[in-house]
Design a protein around this motif. Structure first.
Motif, short mmCIF file in Angstrom:
data_model
loop_
_atom_site.label_atom_id
_atom_site.label_comp_id
_atom_site.label_asym_id
_atom_site.label_seq_id
_atom_site.Cartn_x
_atom_site.Cartn_y
_atom_site.Cartn_z
N MET A 283 0.83 -1.20 0.00
CA MET A 283 0.00 0.00 0.00
C MET A 283 0.87 1.25 0.00
O MET A 283 0.57 2.25 -0.67
N SER B 279 2.23 2.28 -3.47
CA SER B 279 1.22 2.95 -4.28
C SER B 279 0.97 4.38 -3.79
O SER B 279 0.95 5.33 -4.58
N GLU B 280 0.79 4.53 -2.47
CA GLU B 280 0.49 5.85 -1.92
C GLU B 280 1.68 6.80 -2.05
O GLU B 280 1.51 8.00 -2.25
N THR C 35 1.72 8.04 -5.61
CA THR C 35 0.63 9.01 -5.78
C THR C 35 1.01 10.35 -5.16
O THR C 35 0.78 11.41 -5.77
N LYS D 117 -8.87 -2.19 0.93
CA LYS D 117 -7.56 -1.53 1.03
C LYS D 117 -7.30 -0.49 -0.07
O LYS D 117 -6.46 0.39 0.11
N THR D 118 -8.01 -0.58 -1.18
CA THR D 118 -7.84 0.42 -2.23
C THR D 118 -8.91 1.50 -2.19
O THR D 118 -8.91 2.41 -3.03
N SER E 88 -11.07 4.81 -0.93
CA SER E 88 -10.61 6.14 -0.51
C SER E 88 -10.55 6.24 1.01
O SER E 88 -9.65 6.89 1.57
N ARG F 198 -7.43 4.39 2.24
CA ARG F 198 -6.25 5.15 1.85
C ARG F 198 -6.09 6.40 2.73
O ARG F 198 -4.98 6.75 3.12
N GLN F 199 -7.20 7.03 3.05
CA GLN F 199 -7.14 8.19 3.94
C GLN F 199 -6.68 7.78 5.33
O GLN F 199 -5.89 8.48 5.97
N PHE G 156 -4.77 5.26 6.03
CA PHE G 156 -3.34 4.98 5.91
C PHE G 156 -2.54 6.27 5.99
O PHE G 156 -1.56 6.37 6.74
N GLY G 157 -2.97 7.29 5.23
CA GLY G 157 -2.27 8.56 5.24
C GLY G 157 -2.27 9.20 6.61
O GLY G 157 -1.25 9.76 7.05
#
Length: 270
Positions: free
Chosen positions: A40, A43-44, A47, A171-172, A174, A177-178, A180-181
């Protein structure tokens, strides 16, 4: 209290996810596969880089400094883990270090070793040794699975015992992902996740050790946090401080850790 009790019961119900960190000795609830978080992160990270201005090392002294400090910290981590027969814990790490143009005073390291420093942090660090303490701190978050801990807590609260299935299925998305960030510290934070102060003190402790092993004076961490404190006075605190212990508490703990860190300190070139 109810939230923490719920998460504890979920961890017990799953029968997995609790482990003792070989370096810090702290028991951690890590319910998500670290290998998946590393994927992950790749990818992030890409991005993020594609949507932000990366400062290249070509004729830029700040970018050269960030890369130099990053490589020395990485070398120190590799040496420490080898000395302690923990090299297997670094499986999957493909280190990268970037400086990005941003007014934010921030830095972070994703699982798997993707490091970013923001240019807005450099006026506060002011020197290479202070920067090394920051980067060592952020690398420690990745090494000690703090992202996994933070995400596990939130995913457990949302999905109960279906934690792993929910993560793999979403896991993909939004939302994931948010999350994770947020757990990495990539942008604005949405509240303080449990254990974060313990995590920050662990990162301070070993961040100084990595810096010292890399040849940077760990005592520069004291001045750094004094400047962070001054920066926060009467203004919105730097993003780097958003989930951290108060500066006074942090400096007190840094002084407590200092004798150990100084044992590892050998100035560059000596």
């Amino acid at each position: 209290m109810i939230r923490n009790l719920f998460i504890f019961l979920v961890a017990v119900a799953t029968g997995a996810g609790c482990s003792t960190n070989a370096i810090t000795g702290r028991s951690q609830m890590k319910l998500l596969p670290e290998s998946e978080l590393q994927q992950m992160a790749v990818s992030e990270y890409q991005t993020f880089l594609s949507s932000n201005k990366v400062v290249t090392t070509s004729n830029n002294r700040d970018a050269e400094m960030v890369n130099r400090v990053g490589q020395r910290i990485i070398n120190a981590v590799n040496a420490f883990y080898k000395q302690n027969n923990l090299t297997a814990d670094l499986n999957g790490y493909k280190w990268e270090t970037k400086l990005v143009q941003s007014n934010e005073a921030n830095a972070w390291c994703m699982p798997g070793g993707k490091i970013v420093v923001y240019t807005g942090l450099l006026p506060i660090t002011q020197n290479e040794a202070a920067l090394a303490n920051v980067m060592g701190h952020e690398v420690s978050h990745a090494l000690f699975g703090h992202t996994n801990e933070r995400m596990s807590q939130t995913v457990a609260a949302q999905y109960g015992t279906n934690i792993l299935d929910a993560f793999m299925a979403n896991k993909t998305s939004s939302g994931m992902r948010q999350l994770f960030g947020t757990a990495v510290g990539l942008g604005s934070q949405v509240g303080i996740l449990a254990f974060s102060r313990k995590q920050e003190l662990e990162a301070d402790h070993y961040g100084m050790i990595w810096a010292a092993m890399a040849g940077y004076n760990p005592q520069e961490a004291i001045g750094l946090w004094q400047r962070m404190q001054a920066q926060a006075q009467g203004n919105r605190p730097p993003e780097f401080l958003s989930t951290h212990p108060g500066p006074e508490r942090r400096i007190e703990q840094l002084q407590k850790f200092m004798p150990e860190a100084m044992k590892y300190y050998k100035p560059i070139g000596k």
